[in-house]
Scaffold this active site. Structure first.
Site, PDB file in Angstrom:
ATOM      1  N   GLU A 112     -68.400  83.212 144.585  1.00  0.00           N
ATOM      2  CA  GLU A 112     -67.128  83.263 145.307  1.00  0.00           C
ATOM      3  C   GLU A 112     -66.346  81.980 145.074  1.00  0.00           C
ATOM      4  OE1 GLU A 112     -68.093  83.675 149.460  1.00  0.00           O
ATOM      5  OE2 GLU A 112     -69.635  85.163 149.044  1.00  0.00           O
ATOM      6  N   LYS A 114     -64.663  78.704 145.981  1.00  0.00           N
ATOM      7  CA  LYS A 114     -64.817  77.840 147.155  1.00  0.00           C
ATOM      8  C   LYS A 114     -63.411  77.428 147.580  1.00  0.00           C
ATOM      9  CE  LYS A 114     -67.417  74.012 149.024  1.00  0.00           C
ATOM     10  NZ  LYS A 114     -66.308  73.338 149.710  1.00  0.00           N
ATOM     11  N   ASP A 116     -60.338  75.807 149.451  1.00  0.00           N
ATOM     12  CA  ASP A 116     -60.180  74.442 149.959  1.00  0.00           C
ATOM     13  C   ASP A 116     -59.309  74.438 151.211  1.00  0.00           C
ATOM     14  OD1 ASP A 116     -60.602  71.789 150.023  1.00  0.00           O
ATOM     15  OD2 ASP A 116     -59.318  71.283 148.338  1.00  0.00           O
ATOM     16  N   TYR A 223     -65.595  85.165 154.500  1.00  0.00           N
ATOM     17  CA  TYR A 223     -66.677  85.045 153.527  1.00  0.00           C
ATOM     18  C   TYR A 223     -68.084  85.202 154.104  1.00  0.00           C
ATOM     19  CZ  TYR A 223     -66.457  80.088 154.941  1.00  0.00           C
ATOM     20  OH  TYR A 223     -66.410  78.932 155.659  1.00  0.00           O
ATOM     21  N   LYS A 311     -69.243  72.332 142.583  1.00  0.00           N
ATOM     22  CA  LYS A 311     -67.914  71.724 142.672  1.00  0.00           C
ATOM     23  C   LYS A 311     -67.288  71.529 141.301  1.00  0.00           C
ATOM     24  CE  LYS A 311     -67.373  70.360 147.052  1.00  0.00           C
ATOM     25  NZ  LYS A 311     -67.378  69.012 147.374  1.00  0.00           N
ATOM     26  N   CYS A 405     -36.897  43.762 151.567  1.00  0.00           N
ATOM     27  CA  CYS A 405     -36.563  45.011 150.869  1.00  0.00           C
ATOM     28  C   CYS A 405     -36.222  44.721 149.408  1.00  0.00           C
ATOM     29  CB  CYS A 405     -35.390  45.685 151.571  1.00  0.00           C
ATOM     30  SG  CYS A 405     -34.795  47.127 150.662  1.00  0.00           S
ATOM     31  N   CYS A 408     -32.251  45.550 149.173  1.00  0.00           N
ATOM     32  CA  CYS A 408     -31.203  44.841 149.922  1.00  0.00           C
ATOM     33  C   CYS A 408     -31.662  43.495 150.481  1.00  0.00           C
ATOM     34  CB  CYS A 408     -30.696  45.714 151.068  1.00  0.00           C
ATOM     35  SG  CYS A 408     -31.869  45.849 152.426  1.00  0.00           S
ATOM     36  N   CYS A 423     -37.732  49.398 155.543  1.00  0.00           N
ATOM     37  CA  CYS A 423     -36.530  48.579 155.546  1.00  0.00           C
ATOM     38  C   CYS A 423     -35.680  49.145 156.669  1.00  0.00           C
ATOM     39  CB  CYS A 423     -35.795  48.706 154.217  1.00  0.00           C
ATOM     40  SG  CYS A 423     -34.164  47.945 154.308  1.00  0.00           S
ATOM     41  N   CYS A 428     -28.753  49.353 153.829  1.00  0.00           N
ATOM     42  CA  CYS A 428     -29.489  49.189 152.573  1.00  0.00           C
ATOM     43  C   CYS A 428     -28.986  50.205 151.537  1.00  0.00           C
ATOM     44  CB  CYS A 428     -30.973  49.405 152.853  1.00  0.00           C
ATOM     45  SG  CYS A 428     -31.952  49.527 151.359  1.00  0.00           S
TER      46      CYS A 428
HETATM   47  S1  IVH Z   1     -70.280  79.951 152.830  1.00  0.00           S
HETATM   48  C1  IVH Z   1     -73.932  79.157 155.037  1.00  0.00           C
HETATM   49  N1  IVH Z   1     -68.349  80.655 151.224  1.00  0.00           N
HETATM   50  O1  IVH Z   1     -67.335  75.308 152.103  1.00  0.00           O
HETATM   51  C2  IVH Z   1     -72.666  79.538 154.476  1.00  0.00           C
HETATM   52  N2  IVH Z   1     -68.199  78.568 152.325  1.00  0.00           N
HETATM   53  O2  IVH Z   1     -69.872  73.299 152.782  1.00  0.00           O
HETATM   54  C3  IVH Z   1     -71.658  78.471 154.573  1.00  0.00           C
HETATM   55  N3  IVH Z   1     -66.141  77.324 151.856  1.00  0.00           N
HETATM   56  O3  IVH Z   1     -67.321  74.429 155.386  1.00  0.00           O
HETATM   57  C4  IVH Z   1     -70.368  78.727 154.037  1.00  0.00           C
HETATM   58  N4  IVH Z   1     -65.259  78.812 150.509  1.00  0.00           N
HETATM   59  O4  IVH Z   1     -65.456  75.915 154.751  1.00  0.00           O
HETATM   60  C5  IVH Z   1     -68.826  79.711 152.057  1.00  0.00           C
HETATM   61  N5  IVH Z   1     -66.665  81.401 149.811  1.00  0.00           N
HETATM   62  C6  IVH Z   1     -67.145  80.475 150.637  1.00  0.00           C
HETATM   63  C7  IVH Z   1     -66.457  79.289 150.900  1.00  0.00           C
HETATM   64  C8  IVH Z   1     -67.016  78.355 151.757  1.00  0.00           C
HETATM   65  C9  IVH Z   1     -65.092  77.626 151.094  1.00  0.00           C
HETATM   66  C10 IVH Z   1     -66.297  76.069 152.607  1.00  0.00           C
HETATM   67  C11 IVH Z   1     -66.604  76.280 154.056  1.00  0.00           C
HETATM   68  C12 IVH Z   1     -67.707  75.321 154.400  1.00  0.00           C
HETATM   69  C13 IVH Z   1     -67.927  74.584 153.129  1.00  0.00           C
HETATM   70  C14 IVH Z   1     -69.408  74.564 152.863  1.00  0.00           C
END
Ligand code: IVH
Length: 663
Positions: A112, A114, A116, A223, A311, A405, A408, A423, A428
């Site tokens: 999946e 991840k 942000d 998720y 990551k 500044c 100015c 400033c 200015c």
């Molecule tokens: S699963 C035990 N799935 O990543 C399951 N987390 O460190 C825990 N996050 O704080 C989470 N996308 O906010 C999961 N597809 C995804 C995710 C996801 C983002 C974030 C989540 C969590 C951090 C995990």
């Protein structure tokens, strides 16, 4: 058809259409048709407030601003994830799994994106959203139910409700475009901008007033389910299908991987795909698909054994700081910008990076001549991560934040509690130029022919030194300048003439007074009803204005107390700039000090007529029995609001008394 039945039908239709729009991204009807259905729903609910339920599509924004967030204990802790950084880490993760399971064959996985953003938990009882919370420390989070209800893709009621209780988890985030637009608005209002979409999402959810959260473009993807066994699904893949059927938004880039090799391949694909996504992702989460296996694997102290986050490497590069420029913004904020040896960062040549503010330079101990690590996070402005101190040879020079500044020479000011150095000289030239550009821009008077470049040119040539000068320009001043001719000069003068009668609120927002954006400016127009009155206000007058903050009040008074400002307004006036006020005349403003709320069913007025009357008479409508409420108007069968208002000592009027007051 009976009205109650129609109400049920409307709610169902609206829920479905909003699901198609926000969750499936494929609307079935036009915005106009949706609005019509929504208006019909509101009308029925206004006539029958006793029929309003918490899961009605009309109830996304509601309730009063909180004083603080309450704590919520998660029934099942919200865990975090272990990190992987490359393919090998993923294979090692699988090795650990297999060792733990002893001699089992390798499992299949779900990969999946991840996301942000911010992890949240949503609790549904009998299919209705009853609580939403932040992750907090994993065991205890904060109750942000009212805030989460405003996120349009979070279902208030599920399509099916076989489960008495369902706890789902997912990520709230902001799209890149939503984030950028929000920052443009904030910059225009002189407010600090958010550093990235994640901070913007977090900042928006942590608003005590859900009305503010509602104005922010937040999104959600689900998720996980806290206790997946309850769903009857065999694994993560089936669970996603189940959650989608209930109405939850599921990310469409989730993929099933028969083995770790295909998950590793998926990681490479997502690394390319991430740049095309409308939102930021910072990696990929790999989860063992099968729930029975997940449960055998169990959890460690803070993270499950069955999942790992891989990551993306940040897009980074090293280069050298050649120089630091200190830029002065419209509100006087001085921002240090590193001028770099140009370098390719993930396909983009970067030659400048923001250093944010003086504290950042000190904290990172950055020096001129330093080799530095820079990064581009998504599409956000490149930033300097750190100095590579190993590369220092002693020739580096400490960066000194100027005391005066750079434009100015006025002494700069830093307020203890703020990170920004400013400033504060209103004359200015840097601020004046930025103010001029803002004044002419779309966020200001939107003067045709006076875009950023032309404004800069006319400012540099001293044809416009301050804002009123714009209204004294003539064709002959401009026609012979570089890049101009008689036609374009005439067009400019016409554009200026066409901008001479702006609404007062637009004019006030265009001036670039700190903390006075569109909303505050509209409040000033509605309250004081003329420019003359606004120019004479005292701090006391301003503080009494409902909805106007102390910071804005202070800033307006400071602005107006500058001796040059009154003269500037006289020159605006003489130049023909006369703002228009679009509010009803003053003698009708009998409710201008009142914040009203209606409850119970009114006999002589519909709710919308009643609200319209309040607005026409200068009053405001409260969102509930809030501190701001001054008067409750009660119809028949008033319900609990009446009791609450009485307890709080609020003024109570009957419908007849209300109507008499207006006569
Ligand atoms: S699963 C035990 N799935 O990543 C399951 N987390 O460190 C825990 N996050 O704080 C989470 N996308 O906010 C999961 N597809 C995804 C995710 C996801 C983002 C974030 C989540 C969590 C951090 C995990």
């Amino acid at each position: 058809m009976d009205l109650l039945q129609r109400l049920g039908e409307l709610r169902q239709q609206l829920t479905e259409h909003s699901h198609h729009y926000y969750v499936l991204d494929s609307p079935l009807i036009s915005d106009g048709e949706y609005d019509r259905l929504f208006q019909e729903l509101l009308q029925i609910e206004e006539r029958h407030p006793e029929w309003v339920t918490a899961d009605s599509p009309s109830q996304r924004v509601g309730g009063e601003a909180l004083d603080k967030f309450e704590q919520v204990e998660h029934r099942i802790p919200m865990l975090s994830l272990e990190n992987a950084f490359n393919d090998q880490d993923l294979y090692d993760f699988e090795d650990r799994l297999l060792r733990f399971l002893r001699n089992d064959s390798p499992p299949s996985y779900i990969a999946e994106p991840k996301l942000d953003g911010l992890a949240v938990e949503l609790v549904y009882e009998d299919g209705v959203l009853v609580q939403g919370s932040t992750r907090g420390n994993g065991k205890v989070g904060e109750d942000i139910t009212a805030q989460l209800r405003t996120v349009p893709s979070i279902p208030l009621r599920l399509f099916k409700s076989d489960l008495p209780r369902l706890e789902v988890r997912g990520e709230v985030f902001m799209s890149r475009s939503g984030f950028e637009q929000l920052n443009v608005q904030r910059a225009e209002a002189g407010e600090d901008i958010f550093a990235n979409p994640r901070n913007a999402a977090a900042g928006s959810l942590r608003q005590l007033d859900p009305v503010v959260t509602a104005s922010r473009p937040l999104k959600f993807f689900v998720y996980a389910v806290a206790d997946p066994v309850l769903t009857g699904c065999s694994g993560q893949q089936e669970m996603f299908r189940f959650l989608a059927e209930l109405g939850f938004p599921v990310n469409r880039h989730v993929s099933f991987c028969t083995d770790m090799k295909s998950a590793v391949r998926r990681f490479a694909e997502l690394s390319d795909l991430r740049h095309e996504l409308a939102y930021e992702i910072d990696g990929m989460v790999v989860k063992v698909n099968d729930f029975a296996l997940q449960s055998r694997l169990g959890v460690k102290a803070r993270a499950p054994r069955w999942a790992i986050a891989c990551k993306f490497p940040a897009i980074q590069a090293t280069t050298v700081i050649r120089q630091v420029d200190f830029q002065v913004g419209r509100t006087g904020a001085v921002t240090p910008v590193a001028i770099l040896e140009p370098v390719d960062v993930g396909g983009v040549v970067v030659s400048r990076a923001t250093l944010h503010n003086g504290d950042e330079i000190v904290r990172k101990d950055l020096r001129l001549g330093d080799t530095v690590l820079i990064q581009r996070a998504g599409d956000v402005i490149p930033e300097v991560v750190k100095a590579v101190t190993e590369k220092r040879d002693g020739s580096e020079i400490v960066i000194v934040f100027p005391e005066f500044c750079p434009v100015c020479s006025h002494p700069l000011q830093k307020i203890e509690s703020e990170v920004v150095t400013r400033c504060v000289n209103p004359h200015c030239p840097a601020q004046r130029l930025r103010t001029l550009v803002h004044f002419c821009s779309k966020a200001g008077l939107d003067i045709e022919g006076l875009g950023k470049k032309s404004a800069e040119q006319l400012f540099d040539l001293k044809l416009i030194s301050d804002l009123p000068d714009i209204f004294y320009l003539t064709t002959s001043d401009v026609q012979d300048l570089d890049g101009w001719g008689i036609k374009s000069a005439e067009k400019l003068i016409q554009g200026i003439a066409a901008a001479k009668n702006p609404p007062l609120s637009r004019f006030l927002a265009a001036l670039g007074i700190r903390y006075v954006g569109e909303v505050t400016a509209a409040l000033l127009e509605r309250t004081f009803l003329s420019l003359e009155k606004v120019l004479q206000v005292s701090k006391k007058d301003l503080i009494e204005v409902e909805g106007l903050g102390e910071q804005a009040a202070g800033s307006i008074v400071d602005y107006l107390s500058d001796p040059g400002v009154q003269e500037m307004f006289a020159r605006f006036d003489a130049g023909g700039l006369v703002p228009q006020v679009y509010v009803e005349s003053e003698e009708k403003q009998i409710l201008s000090d009142e914040v009203l709320l209606f409850t119970g069913s009114l006999q002589k007025l519909s709710r919308s007529e009643a609200k319209k009357l309040v607005k026409e008479h200068g009053g405001q409508i409260a969102s509930g029995i809030t501190r701001k409420l001054t008067c409750l108007v009660v119809g028949e069968k008033p319900g609990s609001k009446l009791k609450k208002a009485q307890e709080k000592g609020k003024k109570i009027l009957t419908e007849d008394e209300f109507l008499r007051l207006l006569q």
